[in-house]
Write a protein that holds these residues in place. Sequence first.
Motif, mmCIF file in Angstrom:
data_model
loop_
_atom_site.group_PDB
_atom_site.id
_atom_site.type_symbol
_atom_site.label_atom_id
_atom_site.label_comp_id
_atom_site.label_asym_id
_atom_site.label_seq_id
_atom_site.Cartn_x
_atom_site.Cartn_y
_atom_site.Cartn_z
ATOM 1 N N GLU A 165 0.997 -0.803 -0.261
ATOM 2 C CA GLU A 165 -0.392 -0.259 -0.244
ATOM 3 C C GLU A 165 1.146 1.776 0.532
ATOM 4 O O GLU A 165 1.775 1.469 0.481
ATOM 5 C CB GLU A 165 -0.659 0.156 1.248
ATOM 6 C CG GLU A 165 -1.592 -1.302 1.026
ATOM 7 C CD GLU A 165 -3.254 -0.653 2.036
ATOM 8 O OE1 GLU A 165 -3.175 -0.068 2.643
ATOM 9 O OE2 GLU A 165 -3.865 -2.127 2.165
ATOM 10 N N HIS A 166 0.600 1.916 -0.839
ATOM 11 C CA HIS A 166 1.566 3.814 -0.611
ATOM 12 C C HIS A 166 1.741 4.735 -0.174
ATOM 13 O O HIS A 166 1.880 5.609 -0.099
ATOM 14 C CB HIS A 166 1.607 3.761 -2.367
ATOM 15 C CG HIS A 166 1.731 2.581 -3.396
ATOM 16 N ND1 HIS A 166 3.254 2.350 -3.404
ATOM 17 C CD2 HIS A 166 1.743 1.292 -4.020
ATOM 18 C CE1 HIS A 166 3.640 1.334 -4.114
ATOM 19 N NE2 HIS A 166 3.075 0.753 -5.052
ATOM 20 N N ALA A 172 9.739 -4.820 -4.406
ATOM 21 C CA ALA A 172 9.217 -3.384 -4.167
ATOM 22 C C ALA A 172 7.850 -3.407 -4.041
ATOM 23 O O ALA A 172 7.270 -2.510 -3.127
ATOM 24 C CB ALA A 172 9.668 -2.490 -5.173
ATOM 25 N N ASP A 173 6.823 -4.118 -4.112
ATOM 26 C CA ASP A 173 5.438 -3.557 -4.311
ATOM 27 C C ASP A 173 4.690 -5.093 -3.780
ATOM 28 O O ASP A 173 3.801 -5.065 -3.217
ATOM 29 C CB ASP A 173 4.775 -4.186 -5.673
ATOM 30 C CG ASP A 173 5.181 -3.082 -7.006
ATOM 31 O OD1 ASP A 173 5.182 -2.029 -6.320
ATOM 32 O OD2 ASP A 173 4.716 -3.501 -8.389
ATOM 33 N N THR A 174 5.531 -5.525 -2.573
ATOM 34 C CA THR A 174 5.079 -6.772 -2.176
ATOM 35 C C THR A 174 5.620 -6.424 -0.290
ATOM 36 O O THR A 174 6.771 -5.747 -0.547
ATOM 37 C CB THR A 174 5.501 -7.771 -2.421
ATOM 38 O OG1 THR A 174 5.183 -8.853 -2.850
ATOM 39 C CG2 THR A 174 5.299 -9.043 -1.358
ATOM 40 N N ALA A 199 7.849 -3.224 3.645
ATOM 41 C CA ALA A 199 7.490 -3.711 2.343
ATOM 42 C C ALA A 199 9.397 -4.357 1.955
ATOM 43 O O ALA A 199 10.132 -4.022 2.959
ATOM 44 C CB ALA A 199 8.429 -2.375 1.215
ATOM 45 N N LEU A 200 10.049 -5.352 0.694
ATOM 46 C CA LEU A 200 10.505 -6.296 0.875
ATOM 47 C C LEU A 200 11.782 -5.742 0.587
ATOM 48 O O LEU A 200 12.710 -6.425 0.727
ATOM 49 C CB LEU A 200 10.196 -7.374 -0.031
ATOM 50 C CG LEU A 200 9.103 -8.504 0.650
ATOM 51 C CD1 LEU A 200 9.154 -9.795 -0.345
ATOM 52 C CD2 LEU A 200 9.973 -9.461 1.857
ATOM 53 N N ASP A 201 11.741 -4.185 -0.142
ATOM 54 C CA ASP A 201 12.764 -3.643 0.016
ATOM 55 C C ASP A 201 12.991 -2.928 0.294
ATOM 56 O O ASP A 201 13.855 -2.265 0.042
ATOM 57 C CB ASP A 201 12.697 -3.208 -2.589
ATOM 58 C CG ASP A 201 11.529 -2.040 -1.653
ATOM 59 O OD1 ASP A 201 10.976 -2.076 -0.813
ATOM 60 O OD2 ASP A 201 11.717 -0.838 -2.666
#
Length: 203
Positions: free
Chosen positions: A30-31, A60-62, A163-165
């Motif tokens: 979620e951004h 980056a999206d997870t 985020a994973l990143d």
Amino acid sequence: MPALPRPSGPDPAPFALVPAAYVLLLRQREHTVASALDGRPTRVSREHRPHGGPCPGPAADTEVLLQLRRNTGFMDGHWAAGIAGHVEPGESVTAAAVREGAEEMGVVIAPGELLPLTAMHRSNAVGGPALEQRVDFFFTLTHWYGVPTIQEPAKCGGLEWFALDSLPDPIPPHEFAALRLLATALDSGRPAPAITSFGFTAR
């Protein structure tokens, strides 16, 4: 088949292999500022899977749900898997994952929704005597029932999505290694190795 011969000389020190289940709860990023305690639903689309189905996209999206350990006597002050625990006598590793999900996060997990990430064989004393070893079964989960909430406040100082990143620091080293495997799998579209090792001087 005959039993293997016992080594001669003084009895060797006992050897123990301790199994544990780790469940990495994942959702699409979620951004906006996100917290696991904000009361929003956390039931995620079945398509959001790192393995066994369509790839959800890059790391980056997870986001992964981590808890801040405290008063446990092990890795306190570290961000760790939201759901984790030892397998109890007579219990399967999937049953342990389901039980820990209810005990630690108050969520209901269907065993069939648990997706294996890797089985990690590791030394409990990195670089030391390997008399106690661990086998950690890491699963990912994107579909569950209930809102993850802290069930053991004496042992948990916080619960957040990351985020994973953009992971927090510190994370237990073996869990960080598993999270990096997950990120690589998501970015490459290829499964993580089924079996990995950690903490042994000889690979």
